[in-house]
Design an enzyme around this catalytic site. Structure first.
Site, short mmCIF file in Angstrom:
data_model
loop_
_atom_site.label_atom_id
_atom_site.label_comp_id
_atom_site.label_asym_id
_atom_site.label_seq_id
_atom_site.Cartn_x
_atom_site.Cartn_y
_atom_site.Cartn_z
N ARG A 34 34.67 27.12 52.03
CA ARG A 34 34.07 26.75 50.60
C ARG A 34 33.70 25.32 50.89
O ARG A 34 32.70 24.78 50.22
CB ARG A 34 35.05 27.14 49.85
CG ARG A 34 35.31 28.52 49.67
CD ARG A 34 34.06 29.10 49.00
NE ARG A 34 33.45 28.82 47.68
CZ ARG A 34 34.16 29.04 46.46
NH1 ARG A 34 35.32 29.81 46.35
NH2 ARG A 34 33.55 28.50 45.43
N ARG B 221 31.16 27.44 36.49
CA ARG B 221 31.79 28.52 36.41
C ARG B 221 31.86 28.98 35.07
O ARG B 221 32.42 28.44 34.16
CB ARG B 221 33.19 28.53 37.22
CG ARG B 221 34.00 29.63 36.98
CD ARG B 221 35.12 29.86 37.48
NE ARG B 221 34.78 30.18 39.08
CZ ARG B 221 35.57 30.67 40.05
NH1 ARG B 221 36.99 30.69 39.88
NH2 ARG B 221 35.31 30.55 41.31
N GLN C 139 30.64 31.32 47.28
CA GLN C 139 31.42 32.15 48.01
C GLN C 139 30.77 32.89 49.29
O GLN C 139 31.32 32.84 50.47
CB GLN C 139 32.21 33.42 47.26
CG GLN C 139 33.29 33.92 48.19
CD GLN C 139 34.41 33.14 48.42
OE1 GLN C 139 35.03 32.49 47.46
NE2 GLN C 139 34.73 33.06 49.76
N ASP D 84 37.46 42.91 47.29
CA ASP D 84 37.80 41.82 46.29
C ASP D 84 38.73 42.41 45.19
O ASP D 84 38.98 43.79 45.17
CB ASP D 84 36.32 41.58 45.65
CG ASP D 84 36.46 40.23 44.42
OD1 ASP D 84 37.62 39.72 44.47
OD2 ASP D 84 35.45 40.22 43.74
N HIS E 281 28.73 35.31 42.78
CA HIS E 281 29.41 34.28 43.21
C HIS E 281 28.54 33.75 44.51
O HIS E 281 29.23 33.98 45.80
CB HIS E 281 30.63 34.70 43.64
CG HIS E 281 31.89 33.79 43.72
ND1 HIS E 281 31.50 32.42 43.42
CD2 HIS E 281 33.06 33.79 43.86
CE1 HIS E 281 32.51 31.63 43.66
NE2 HIS E 281 33.87 32.50 44.05
N CYS F 218 37.53 36.69 49.22
CA CYS F 218 37.31 35.56 48.63
C CYS F 218 38.37 34.97 48.07
O CYS F 218 38.61 33.77 47.89
CB CYS F 218 36.14 36.05 47.58
SG CYS F 218 36.72 36.73 46.21
N1 NVA Z 1 35.43 38.92 41.22
C1 NVA Z 1 36.44 38.03 41.03
C2 NVA Z 1 36.20 36.90 42.23
C3 NVA Z 1 37.02 35.76 42.02
C4 NVA Z 1 36.79 34.65 43.04
C5 NVA Z 1 36.32 37.57 39.49
O1 NVA Z 1 35.30 37.22 39.23
O2 NVA Z 1 37.53 37.32 39.22
N1 CP Z 2 37.27 32.62 45.70
C1 CP Z 2 37.30 31.67 44.68
O1 CP Z 2 36.35 31.33 44.06
O2 CP Z 2 38.60 31.30 44.33
P1 CP Z 2 38.98 30.54 42.96
O3 CP Z 2 38.78 31.52 41.77
O4 CP Z 2 40.31 30.33 43.06
O5 CP Z 2 38.05 29.51 42.91
#
Ligand code: NVA
Ligand code: CP
Length: 310
Positions: free
Chosen positions: A295, A101, A131, A227, A128, A267
């Protein structure tokens, strides 16, 4: 050369179906596959915060017989500026796969270009895809199996320029779904990603639309999703990100304009009263915790598939 999962279209339509079918199998029998028996280690690197991704990859790797080696930026040299190239060369001699990540997608591409083991995108600023694999599994569970994805409409409301919007565009197009994004003109999807999704949708019998009107997007939709308005790394824009998205909040009234059997996905993490009302996310149409559980199953299936294919 190893296969990587860097964005949703890293899998073809048929490959995505194979992974989703395996995800269904693994949900029924969680210990059915042990590709990392030994245990072999899988590195899970975090340059940003996570709850679901951390838990689901760690539990999943353990259930696949492996050892989840979690590395946080704060406690590692990559977080202090060691190069992606050197980090990759150290890791890929010792682990069976790398889950990461991070920030820019270009960082993921740099690692994948060098890695001798599969690299999996666990969220970047642009995508992502893990997800959306779980979301596709959830939709398929709900509407009659993997085949039911073809022609099913998903509407995403809110920040059309973020990782979830981009991954829905590509992932749903690969699946042959109809995907509609409703977003303010200030936060529209990346033009190249939109073009890629449009071409994929054409190939697989789906459609891609981007509009300003949330009611137009949800008309005919069996899946409504959104989101957070402030994604990780965008905290400095918090103030200016409140107002443009207000018309895109998922309310009960908006859900009523979708198909009668429409489900709500998110998500997570969610901010009740901002992008979604509590009566929707905590109401009967919500499948967000089934989605979060998926997931685990979808990522295990992906890890097995990449391991077999690489
Ligand atoms: N769009 C959000 C998704 C979190 C899982 C982010 O990047 O923070
Ligand atoms: N949806 C998701 O990726 O959650 P986290 O940021 O908690 O991993």
């Amino acid at each position: 050369m190893p296969r990587h999962f860097l964005r949703d279209d890293s899998l073809t339509h048929d490959e995505q179906r194979e992974v989703l079918t395996l995800a269904f199998e693994l949900k029924k029998d969680r210990l059915a596959r042990q590709p990392f028996a030994g245990p072999r280690a899988v590195a899970v690197l975090f340059d940003k915060s996570s709850t679901r991704t951390r838990v689901s990859f760690c539990v999943g790797i353990a259930e696949l017989g492996g050892y989840p080696l979690v590395i946080d930026a704060a406690g590692s040299q990559i977080g202090r500026g060691e190069s992606i190239e050197d980090t990759t060369r150290v890791l890929d001699r010792q682990v069976a796969a790398i889950v990461w990540r991070t920030f820019e997608q270009s960082r993921m591409r740099t690692m994948a270009a060098l890695a001798q083991v599969p690299v999996i995108n666990a969220l970047t600023d642009e995508f992502h895809p893990c997800q959306v694999l779980a979301d596709l599994q959830t939709v398929a569970e709900e509407f009659g199996g993997v085949g039911s994805l073809l022609g099913t409409k998903l509407a995403y409301l809110g920040d059309g320029a973020n990782n979830m919007a981009h991954s829905y565009l590509l992932g749903c197009a690969v699946a042959g779904m109809d995907v509609a994004i409703a977003a303010p003109a200030s936060h529209l999807p990346d033009q190249q990603i939109l073009a890629d999704a449009t071409a994929l949708a054409r190939q697989h019998g789906g459609t891609v639309t981007v509009c300003a009107d949330p009611a137009e997007a949800v008309a005919g939709a069996r899946v409504v999703t959104t989101d957070a308005w402030v994604s990780m790394g965008m905290e400095a824009e918090r103030e200016e990100r409140q107002r443009p998205f207000v018309p895109y909040r998922v309310t009960r009234a908006l859900m009523a304009q979708a198909e009668p059997d429409a489900i709500f996905l998110h998500c997570l993490p969610a901010y009740r009263g901002q992008e979604v009302d509590s009566e929707v996310i905590d109401g009967p149409a919500s499948r967000v915790f089934q989605e979060a559980e998926n997931r685990l199953h979808a990522q295990k299936a992906l890890l097995c598939w990449l391991e077999e294919t690489s």
